[in-house]
Design a protein around this motif. Structure first.
Motif, mmCIF file in Angstrom:
data_model
loop_
_atom_site.group_PDB
_atom_site.id
_atom_site.type_symbol
_atom_site.label_atom_id
_atom_site.label_comp_id
_atom_site.label_asym_id
_atom_site.label_seq_id
_atom_site.Cartn_x
_atom_site.Cartn_y
_atom_site.Cartn_z
ATOM 1 N N ALA A 79 0.823 -1.210 0.000
ATOM 2 C CA ALA A 79 0.000 0.000 0.000
ATOM 3 C C ALA A 79 0.859 1.263 0.000
ATOM 4 C CB ALA A 79 -0.924 0.000 1.220
ATOM 5 N N GLY A 89 -1.317 4.127 -1.810
ATOM 6 C CA GLY A 89 -2.726 3.941 -1.473
ATOM 7 C C GLY A 89 -3.679 3.830 -2.642
ATOM 8 N N TYR A 132 -7.898 0.331 2.502
ATOM 9 C CA TYR A 132 -7.406 1.027 1.311
ATOM 10 C C TYR A 132 -8.402 0.833 0.156
ATOM 11 C CZ TYR A 132 -2.997 1.240 3.860
ATOM 12 O OH TYR A 132 -2.027 1.488 4.807
#
Length: 379
Positions: A179, A184, A213
């Motif tokens: 991530a 993200g 996310y």
């Protein structure tokens, strides 16, 4: 390594991430209060494992122990290094271990446990397996006075010690890195298969990750376990790359098993899709070679040392045979290994401690008499 603290910190982080996820982790990671009064988080690892200070070898382990090690499925170098760790530790103590591979057949695995009970072995080691299939057979072993130590299993039977790699932390360490690297947002592929306790646990965190996310989208999911898992994964990944031929169609792959990561990484590299990165779980010498290859897409993996885990499992078993107290559950602290942290020259599992802080041999489940026992075998 400190028992409980890694798992506890992971549980705290996950509870903030997703309340529902936290409750499931607590159910798996915490022993029943009525069964584990001796397992206090504040105790050092050796104390929690019931270690004795005397160097005199207990009578129960003076004879060569006959041990049955029963594995659900043996695939790849992670499994081979785990098996090697079992053999090395048992041999060091002068015992004999026979390894039985159930080839992913849980009924066969249960049958192997029954056979071990009939043969009156001195101890049983289990690698994976599920409680719904194994519990009746394992209970027979306990009733027969045969100590049992399981690895990566959901067994919850009084007297049976279950060790794990803290699968929640493994998954979170790898996914968090993914991530962060994607900032993200991105498109990912998930390679996964159910039916294995550690995979089910890792999937709990993946499902929480998707909620944490929402701008990271899963575009495809596949996976299966076979004797040719890495090759099957490579073929499936090759087909997927043809379906998504453009840069930006796929940004990353999450493969929570090194056999999956190997197959995906090879397919991506051969296709020249260097924009796609692979984030995995588990590590072996073969994996390290692949990670360190030039232009390898395998970027990071969360792992423990399979041989070290196996040796820990054997030591817990010997402590049980010696009549020492052992915890019902024990989580081994995992570590994140990133390609960027490794040197240009090739390294092996023996070298990882030089580049990954905290990586090293477990000092848990070590009794003073074990050193004496090892020395006796060398005479």
């Amino acid at each position: 390594m400190k028992q409980w603290k890694p798992a506890a910190s992971a549980l705290l982080a996950f509870s903030l991430l997703l309340a529902g996820c936290s409750s499931e982790q607590d159910a798996v990671s915490k022993p029943p209060a009525t069964q584990n009064k001796q397992e206090k988080p504040s105790q050092p690892a050796n104390a929690a494992a019931g270690s004795e200070t005397s160097k005199e070898i207990p009578d129960a382990v003076k004879k060569p122990l006959k041990i049955a090690a029963i594995v659900q499925l043996s695939i790849g170098t992670f499994s081979s290094q785990y098996a090697q760790g079992l053999k090395e530790q048992v041999n060091e103590f002068g015992g004999d271990v026979q390894i039985y591979n159930a080839d992913n057949d849980l009924s066969k695995m249960a049958s192997y446990v029954e056979n071990a009970v009939s043969q009156k072995v001195d101890g049983i080691l289990l690698d994976h397996g599920r409680a719904d299939a194994l519990a009746p057979s394992v209970k027979k072993a306990v009733e027969a006075g045969i100590p049992v130590v399981a690895f990566d299993s959901d067994l919850n039977i009084p007297g049976v010690t279950v060790i794990d790699q803290d699968d929640y932390s493994l998954a979170w360490n790898s996914l968090r890195t993914l991530a962060q690297d994607l900032n993200g947002k991105g498109e990912i592929v998930y390679v996964w298969v159910g039916g294995f306790t550690p995979m089910e646990r890792r999937n709990v965190i993946y499902e929480a990750f998707k909620k944490r996310y929402p701008n990271i989208k899963e575009v495809a999911r596949f996976g299966n376990a076979s004797q040719n898992t890495a090759l099957d994964t490579q073929s499936q990944m090759e087909a997927l790359l043809q379906k998504y031929p453009n840069k930006g169609d796929i940004d990353a792959v999450f493969a929570p098993w090194d056999e999956f990561a190997k197959g995906a990484a090879r397919a991506i590299k051969q296709a020249g899709r260097d924009e796609i990165k692979v984030y995995g779980i588990d590590l072996s010498d073969e994996d390290l070679q692949l990670i360190q290859e030039k232009n390898s897409p395998w970027t990071a993996t969360a792992a423990t040392d399979p041989a070290d885990v196996a040796k820990l499992q054997v030591r817990f078993l010997y402590q049980k045979v010696a009549g020492e107290e052992t915890p019902q559950i024990y989580s081994v602290q995992p570590h994140l290994v990133q390609k960027s942290a490794l040197p240009e020259q090739k390294v092996s599992m023996n070298d990882i401690g030089k580049y990954v802080e905290g990586w090293g041999k477990s000092d848990a489940a070590i009794s003073a008499w074990m050193e004496t026992l090892s020395k006796e075998q060398k005479k």
